[in-house]
Design a protein around this motif. Structure first.
Motif, PDB file in Angstrom:
ATOM      1  N   GLU A  89      51.881  22.698 -13.651  1.00 60.25           N
ATOM      2  CA  GLU A  89      50.651  22.170 -12.289  1.00 60.25           C
ATOM      3  C   GLU A  89      49.548  23.055 -12.879  1.00 60.25           C
TER       4      GLU A  89
ATOM      5  N   TRP B 258      48.173  21.855 -16.197  1.00 61.90           N
ATOM      6  CA  TRP B 258      47.234  20.872 -16.648  1.00 61.90           C
ATOM      7  C   TRP B 258      46.097  20.713 -15.974  1.00 61.90           C
ATOM      8  N   LYS B 259      45.735  21.463 -14.539  1.00 64.59           N
ATOM      9  CA  LYS B 259      44.752  21.826 -14.227  1.00 64.59           C
ATOM     10  C   LYS B 259      43.498  22.754 -14.333  1.00 64.59           C
ATOM     11  N   ASN B 260      44.651  23.720 -14.715  1.00 68.90           N
ATOM     12  CA  ASN B 260      43.941  25.140 -14.908  1.00 68.90           C
ATOM     13  C   ASN B 260      43.880  26.050 -15.926  1.00 68.90           C
TER      14      ASN B 260
END
Ligand SMILES: *[C@@H]1O[C@H](CO)[C@@H](O)[C@H](O)[C@H]1NC(C)=O
Ligand SMILES: *[C@@H]1O[C@H](CO)[C@@H](O)[C@H](O)[C@H]1NC(C)=O
Ligand SMILES: *[C@@H]1O[C@H](CO)[C@@H](O)[C@H](O)[C@H]1NC(C)=O
Ligand SMILES: *[C@@H]1O[C@H](CO)[C@@H](O)[C@H](O)[C@H]1NC(C)=O
Length: 397
Positions: free
Chosen positions: A156, A159-161
């Motif tokens: 996660e 993907w997000k950061n």
């Protein structure tokens, strides 16, 4: 004049007349045919001209298109780069999901094809992949499977950061006894782009499903693509590997045996699994267990220090340690210690979950595996109702 002579002359005259008539009409026909031929030629000519005109036109417009494309490319190359390169993303979504005999990661083989009985059903999402896409796949013996390492705990963040996720350029390699290698020199799941590649045997295709064997994939693995394995170009005879890979790390165990009551316990447990299992019978399933445990599936730290395996894992995670496939920081190998203070590795009980059944085993100093117990551990997904042994029975002769 003799009447007969007159008659002969007359008939000769009519004959000449008739001949003349015939030749005149022949001439007329020839003229007609000639005219028609000329007409035909003319129309052919204009047809050719028209087609020449149209291909010339096509050429011209293609040339124009090419010029335009080249201009656009030049323009793009000279223009400053997109402000935020992270915005250039490619929205790839899984097209299918793996229903595997390996319910958890612990026990999934280190390499494909090590465990021939390891089955998985790849179920394609029909709203993305019409079943006709699978036509012809069954004619290949093996296929490549491209998938997502969906169990990485750092996904996660990644993907997000992506710029903030602490991606390690070098990872610990079990074969190097903890030594590090550049991530691209390994098959570690902890990669800048967590995509996995494996090869599997194609057992059968049916509707939107493919039955695979020899898999090293965990249940629930999202699949991005499947491609046929082409031995004439995918297998390279003169391919070489670094020396550190030449050392034997696959670690075959000396023997695998089952406790006395194992078979009968398995028969009892089997009712839990049988309607959803990819295996025909408890016997076949026991064959799978034997094949899986024929390799020492424990991680390096479990092997070296079976008693503090869990704490070693925790430390590794704290240190952001990433290592090869079997050494994932987020893998909590379910190690159970029978006697807290025993220094005997054969007293450690390891649990492995196959087809939702929990299998516990010990391994002695001489590398003999003793499979002790089996008990129901988790329910198999309802997808298995349409993808079980009965689904494939006819094709698995
Ligand atoms: C082909 O092109 C020429 C010149 O542009 C034109 O004169 C001629 O009529 C065209 N022929 C046909 C059949 O389109
Ligand atoms: C299948 O794909 C559709 C369309 O992309 C999506 O809405 C759906 O959630 C997918 N189904 C599964 C089971 O992944
Ligand atoms: C398995 O299927 C059989 C036959 O359809 C049925 O009688 C049995 O109850 C099922 N078992 C389980 C555990 O669902
Ligand atoms: C491992 O197996 C043993 C024996 O069946 C069991 O008592 C223990 O609870 C299992 N450990 C875990 C973490 O599931």
């Amino acid at each position: 004049m003799d009447a007969s002579i007159l008659e002969a002359k007359w008939s000769r005259f009519t004959l000449t007349l008739a001949l003349a008539a015939v030749s005149m009409s022949t001439a007329a026909i020839s003229v007609y045919i000639f005219k028609r031929k000329t007409n035909g030629l003319n129309s052919k000519l204009s047809e050719l001209e028209a087609s020449l005109n149209s291909s010339l036109e096509k050429c011209a417009s293609e040339r124009q298109g090419r010029i335009r494309a080249q201009q656009a490319l030049r323009k793009a190359l000279t223009q400053p780069k997109c402000e935020n390169p992270e915005m250039n993303h490619y929205p790839m979504t899984p097209i299918g999901i793996i229903q595997s005999c390996f319910s958890t990661r612990y026990g999934a083989p280190r390499q494909p094809l090590l465990v021939p009985l390891a089955r998985a059903c790849l179920i394609f999402n029909t709203s993305r992949v019409p079943p006709a896409s699978l036509e012809g796949l069954a004619e290949y013996s093996h296929c490549w499977v491209i998938y997502v390492f969906h169990l990485n705990t750092d996904l996660e963040k990644l993907w997000k950061n992506p710029s903030k996720s602490k991606f390690k350029a070098k990872v610990r390699v079990p074969r190097l006894n903890g030594g590090r290698m550049g991530v691209f020199a390994t098959r570690s799941p902890h990669r800048p782009c967590p995509i996995g590649l494996t090869v599997a045997k194609v057992e059968a295709v049916q509707g939107n499903m493919v039955l695979l064997s020899g898999v090293d994939l965990v249940d629930g693995t999202p699949v991005l693509d499947v491609k046929p394995y082409l031995p004439y170009c995918d297998s390279i005879k003169e391919a070489g590997v670094p020396n550190w890979l030449m050392e034997d790390n696959i670690l075959a165990v000396a023997s695998v045996s089952f406790s006395e009551d194992f078979t009968s316990t398995l028969k009892n447990c089997w009712t839990m699994a049988e309607n959803k299992s990819l295996y025909a019978s408890p016997d076949e399933f026991q064959g799978l267990i034997k094949q899986v445990l024929s390799w020492d599936i424990r991680s390096l730290s479990q092997r070296n220090r079976p008693h503090d395996a869990v704490s070693v894992k925790e430390n590794a995670e704290l240190l952001g340690d990433t290592s090869d496939k079997d050494e994932c920081p987020d893998e909590t190998a379910r190690v159970h210690e029978k006697e807290q203070n025993s220094q005997n590795s054969q007293d450690v009980i390891y649990n492995l979950t196959l087809e939702g059944l929990d299998i516990s085993y010990r391994i002695d100093h001489n590398s003999n595996v003793i499979v002790e117990k089996v008990s129901p551990f988790m329910h198999l997904s309802n997808d298995r109702n349409c993808c079980n042994y009965l689904t494939w029975k006819d094709k698995l002769q």
